[in-house]
Design an enzyme around this catalytic site. Sequence first.
Site, PDB file in Angstrom:
ATOM      1  N   GLU A 298       0.876  -1.332  -0.117  1.00 17.68           N
ATOM      2  CA  GLU A 298       0.215  -0.038   0.051  1.00 17.68           C
ATOM      3  C   GLU A 298       0.862   1.278  -0.137  1.00 17.68           C
ATOM      4  O   GLU A 298       0.539   2.134  -0.828  1.00 17.68           O
ATOM      5  CB  GLU A 298      -1.060   0.166   1.236  1.00 17.68           C
ATOM      6  CG  GLU A 298      -1.904   1.299   1.261  1.00 17.68           C
ATOM      7  CD  GLU A 298      -2.803   1.477   0.241  1.00 17.68           C
ATOM      8  OE1 GLU A 298      -2.685   2.325  -0.600  1.00 17.68           O
ATOM      9  OE2 GLU A 298      -3.411   0.430  -0.067  1.00 17.68           O
ATOM     10  N   ASP A 302       0.839   4.272  -2.977  1.00 18.83           N
ATOM     11  CA  ASP A 302       0.394   5.467  -2.823  1.00 18.83           C
ATOM     12  C   ASP A 302       1.624   6.557  -3.187  1.00 18.83           C
ATOM     13  O   ASP A 302       1.333   7.371  -4.095  1.00 18.83           O
ATOM     14  CB  ASP A 302       0.161   5.643  -1.370  1.00 18.83           C
ATOM     15  CG  ASP A 302      -1.323   5.134  -0.798  1.00 18.83           C
ATOM     16  OD1 ASP A 302      -1.868   4.811  -1.828  1.00 18.83           O
ATOM     17  OD2 ASP A 302      -1.308   4.940   0.327  1.00 18.83           O
ATOM     18  N   SER A 517      -7.546   1.593  -3.632  1.00 19.10           N
ATOM     19  CA  SER A 517      -6.194   2.198  -3.008  1.00 19.10           C
ATOM     20  C   SER A 517      -5.642   2.801  -4.233  1.00 19.10           C
ATOM     21  O   SER A 517      -4.862   3.657  -4.161  1.00 19.10           O
ATOM     22  CB  SER A 517      -5.462   0.959  -2.377  1.00 19.10           C
ATOM     23  OG  SER A 517      -5.825   0.837  -1.257  1.00 19.10           O
TER      24      SER A 517
END
Length: 606
Positions: A298, A302, A517
Amino acid sequence: MRVFSAALAALLSFQVAIAKPLTPLRLRSPPAVKETHFVPRGWAATGEPTPDHVLDIKIGLKNKRFAELEQHLYEISNPSHHRYGQHFSKEEVDNLVRPNENASTLVDEWLQDNGIEPSQCSYSSAKDWISVSLPVSQIENMLDTKYSVYRHEDGTSMIRTTSWSLPQHLHEHVSTIQPTTAFLRASPKLQTVLESPDVEVAAEDFPPNSSDLNGVCNWEGVTPACLRTLYGTIDYTPQSPESHIGFTNYLGEVTNRNDTAAFLQQFRKEAVSSAYSFEQISIDGGPIDNGTGGRGYEANLDVETITGQVWPINITSYSTGGSPPFAADLFTPTNTNEPYLTWLDYVLSQSDLPQTISTSYGDDEQTVPLSYAQSVCEGFAQLGLRGVSLLFSSGDNGVGANGTCVSNDGKNTTTFLPAFPASCPYVTTVGGTRGYPEAVAYDTRNGYVSGSGFSNYFAQPAYQKDSGVVDQYIASLNGKLDGLYNKTGRAYPDVAAQGYRYITIYNGSVATLDGTSCSSPTTASIIALVNDALLAAGKSPLGFLNPWLYTGAGAQAFTDVLTGSSTGCNTAGFEAKQGWDVASGWGTPQFPTMLDILGVGGDADQ
């Protein structure tokens, strides 16, 4: 006269002294149950915690002026209001949420009655949150409860209770105390699709398949160039040194600068140096990049997604751990305190904040008690009042993963499962799309479906009511899915963006990732670029987006998604339709149109 005044003062002092209670405060007001919450599906009690196990308690005091705060928020976020863009300072927001002296005194006295001095506590800048580390045995006495160790079927353990009490006179002053009844786990909203040991991937290894996008995109491996072309940011150069975007990391996730540099070397070479210069902030022991590699996909997803689109805008990575001290034991090897409260406590104490912040974590709404959800959501509203655009992923299980769609109210009825914080009305929630023309995202290989739904905790907010689009969508269903969702709840997502097969480099290897996400940091990047153009033009940043989207002209800057459905709970779920819909919100962003609507379109070609 001076002698009489002195005598009178002495008499009054004596009367006050004898009027002061001589018994402990908790004995003058018997305890009463403040909150109960059913244990969510998948959890089971497995034992008792050791009495000296330390928990980091956060006590939230009620904001009795929240209706006033909300009115300010809506006014400064509504383009048709004369106060639009007049965001509040930290000090002004603190003054709005600061408890009155009586409430603070009563809570402090209760703590002292339980052997806790103010010197043991830390207080938020507005004095509306009190943090203290205490052994389980002492907390059980304070809250007239009994904690147990709960273990999830996936192996996660937490120390929680299902009910807790407070002296009756404190009920009107305390909003929540955690960790008590919240079973939130804040999981990342992504799915791994493909891994490869070959890090020498180049943009040309993913040949184009869309003439509509001038041969830039391959939907089996989405790159920054594809996103920048698709959403119209490819020709924009950021201009304001004040521009700033942030993203959050939880659960021990941390970025890897070497991976980020390798990613940028392949997909945005001019930005490579930024991999080693973006800011990392550790909150309560959250990990930062120490050169040993990333932890979890994650964080890398990002930073690579954001840097690949917004360079050279300032970027901050927030890594939130559990509040120390934490003493692991046999039942609880890791800290499982609620992350959002810890993050909020930090960012709300800061005077300088990013104009845009993306979060790609969440869980089923029903895993957290209402009081916790309300307290966190009100904290998000404070950030909106200060001019921060908060974007959250809508989730990856459609309206609910098959086999899990059961209510957590003791009745075990079949129901759709809204997500939190996606369901908070003071954030902008982002769904996922795939391909071109864009459709609601899904991937049969891993069960991913873009999340959507209606909150069971938060009512439909004013901006959705005033626009009428949610009620129109419900009417278009003609009774289909009735009984499975709350028609009067806050509906989400608000917007959508690509959330399918993003190329990511993690620990030296290439992976493609699905999930909202991907969608949230992409949309946040576009909003950050819009804010940059506004700042460069001497205007205020967008701040809380939703009134602009629903009752302003913002929706005109989004491309309607007309196909696909957020399936789940063994149903077809909510379908995409013309106009706003629960599957994709207003659709996907078009950056040049945003600039034109906001009156800064002339900067788009700079």
